[in-house]
Design a protein around this motif. Sequence first.
Motif, PDB file in Angstrom:
ATOM      1  N   ASP A 167       0.853  -1.168   0.031  1.00  0.00           N
ATOM      2  CA  ASP A 167       0.049   0.102  -0.023  1.00  0.00           C
ATOM      3  C   ASP A 167       0.822   1.076  -0.072  1.00  0.00           C
ATOM      4  O   ASP A 167       1.690   1.480   0.859  1.00  0.00           O
ATOM      5  CB  ASP A 167      -0.826   0.061   1.352  1.00  0.00           C
ATOM      6  N   SER A 168       0.649   1.961  -0.886  1.00  0.00           N
ATOM      7  CA  SER A 168       1.547   3.187  -1.006  1.00  0.00           C
ATOM      8  C   SER A 168       1.659   4.035   0.081  1.00  0.00           C
ATOM      9  O   SER A 168       2.555   4.845   0.452  1.00  0.00           O
ATOM     10  CB  SER A 168       1.277   4.116  -2.498  1.00  0.00           C
ATOM     11  N   LYS A 169       0.441   4.250   0.812  1.00  0.00           N
ATOM     12  CA  LYS A 169       0.373   5.099   1.958  1.00  0.00           C
ATOM     13  C   LYS A 169       0.964   4.404   3.061  1.00  0.00           C
ATOM     14  O   LYS A 169       1.364   5.230   4.109  1.00  0.00           O
ATOM     15  CB  LYS A 169      -1.054   5.256   2.167  1.00  0.00           C
ATOM     16  N   GLU A 193       3.586   3.238   5.617  1.00  0.00           N
ATOM     17  CA  GLU A 193       5.098   3.475   6.008  1.00  0.00           C
ATOM     18  C   GLU A 193       5.982   2.309   5.272  1.00  0.00           C
ATOM     19  O   GLU A 193       5.722   1.210   5.865  1.00  0.00           O
ATOM     20  CB  GLU A 193       5.141   3.879   7.527  1.00  0.00           C
TER      21      GLU A 193
END
Length: 606
Positions: free
Chosen positions: A401-403, A405
């Motif tokens: 998930d690009s969001k 960390e």
Amino acid sequence: MKLLFFYFILHLHNFFQISSPQTLPRNTTGHACNLNQTTSSCQTYAFFRAMGPNQLDLASISDLFSVSRATIAKPSNLTSLTSPLVPNQALFIPLTCTCNSVNTTTNLSYAKLNYTIKKDDTFYIVSTNLFHNLTTYQLVETVNPTLVPINLTIGQDVIFPIFCKCPTKTQLQNQVNYLISYVFQPFDTISSIASRFGSTATSIVEVNGDDIRPWDTVFVPVSQLPELTQPSPTSLSSDKMSARRGEVIELATGLGVCGVLLIWIGGLWAYREYSWKEEVGKNKNGVESKKLEVEVSLMADVSDCLDKYKVYKLEELSEATDGFDERWVIQGSVFKGYIDGKWYAIKKMKWNACEELKILQKVNHGNLVILEGFCIDPDNSNCYLVYEYLENGSLYTRLHDSKAERLSWRKRLRIALDIANGLQYIHEHTIPRVIHKDVKSSNILLDAHMRAKIANFGLAKSGCNAITRHIVGTQGYVAPEYISDGIVSTKMDVFSFGVILLELVSGREAVNEEGKALWVEFYENFNGNDEKPNHKITEFIDDTILREPCSTDSVKNVMSIAIASLHRDPSRRPSMVDIVYALCKSDDLLTDLSEDGFSPLQVLAR
Ligand SMILES: *[C@@H]1O[C@H](CO)[C@@H](O)[C@H](O)[C@H]1NC(C)=O
Ligand SMILES: *[C@@H]1O[C@H](CO)[C@@H](O)[C@H](O)[C@H]1NC(C)=O
Ligand SMILES: *[C@@H]1O[C@H](CO)[C@@H](O)[C@H](O)[C@H]1NC(C)=O
């Protein structure tokens, strides 16, 4: 003239066979072989009739003979691996026939099959009822000298020696390439067998002598395997009841449930549905009582865990999730629920989930997700499993998930070790051993401290069956031998674990947008023998890892573990024990170097 006389004798012989009392015992002690005359081992076939009720599907027969379904289907001219068999359907079972010395003076020819003793089994019953007299209890005793036949324990492994013969050098010169093992039936004659297999009565007598009795195994010499004519699939599917049976059996095999109980429930279920459709409105009481039976049997199935787990009420779970509102979906049919001041993950499934319950109650390890309780809803044939809730979600989300960390290499390595420890536990320390069958990053959950736990034992399998025909799992993670032959072993988990290692190293998904599996891409790039240039390796490694100061040796070591785990030949993949050991080494490498604070880019640039 001479030939005619011979046939006359033969027929006379056949006549006697049926009408005269049997004086001589049949050959029960095995068939001698001479290593000077034959090869030490050969590939051959046994003719086998599927007989009910437990052998009317290819999966149970392939399990019995420890071969894949495809290797039976091909020589038997079967077009489908999954359609049910009809009683007495003829099959050719492949055997690896060897010449074995049983004591200093005797060599006997047989194919060794491993069989695990089940309830009520005796050497005699297994030989006659399951293997249809392709072996005898006398020979079983001979080849298992350490076992006490009257004192067998369930789960004990016994070698069942299946009668077979390899052609001698002379026979091979005369185009006799196979000696098919065939159990002589009371209605058989030598000439009927000869015509069935495309052999000749003379050559059958040459190999077997002329004193053949019912239930003797005879060896039919042929130059090539005859083709079997199988009932056409359409005539099968027009038979509704048998199709229904097939479904139920398929379901049972797929779930890997130790058979009878589930088939029984399944049968009731099918019956319930059937009668419900047929007689809706007419016979409500009958339906109600069937429903009750289903409920009772479900409870019986899980009664072992009643004291170990909390049994939740449906209302309780419904309240915890706002009536299973979509907003509370974590993933698929897993909901987040709040009960008594604590968060839980609640998985909603059909009643077959109880298999997962059975497996989970046997396991207890820090790297496996903890089951807190369950709930059964017989009205809708649903089952709910209530697990501990893990704050940091799935490894899949964390990695892709690009969001999210980005994870440091140290954390990734820790996660790899956690998963490896959990898998090692289910493979080595549960009885019978458990195979997860669906190891993938979305089934790995992370707790508040980023420690990993394996979740979702919904497809897991415990116990002995080595081959299944119900292929499940997730694209990009399933081992090739499982897709092609349905072979289930701990090594299929090792393979999937290898894919997770690649995800951890590369930060890429197991299957890319074009549908290409990560492991295939990796294979193409790194599986050669030649040293790969460093720039290719760095291309594969996740940028986040490259940017942080850490040891490339540690990363490379994990990549080599991945290569080994993804070996096409399952027997050459390491076990989880080996992997845990190797990963610890990566961890050490990391500790050694991190003090110096090298960046891998610097290391590679040298
Ligand atoms: C095996 O042989 C026994 C007699 O020894 C016979 O009663 C039995 O029916 C045979 N089993 C099969 C499956 O043919
Ligand atoms: C039967 O087997 C069990 C376990 O394998 C063993 O403890 C027991 O002594 C055996 N009994 C006899 C009579 O051999
Ligand atoms: C294979 O089985 C089909 C029926 O399923 C039959 O029509 C065909 O002749 C068989 N093939 C051979 C080569 O015998």
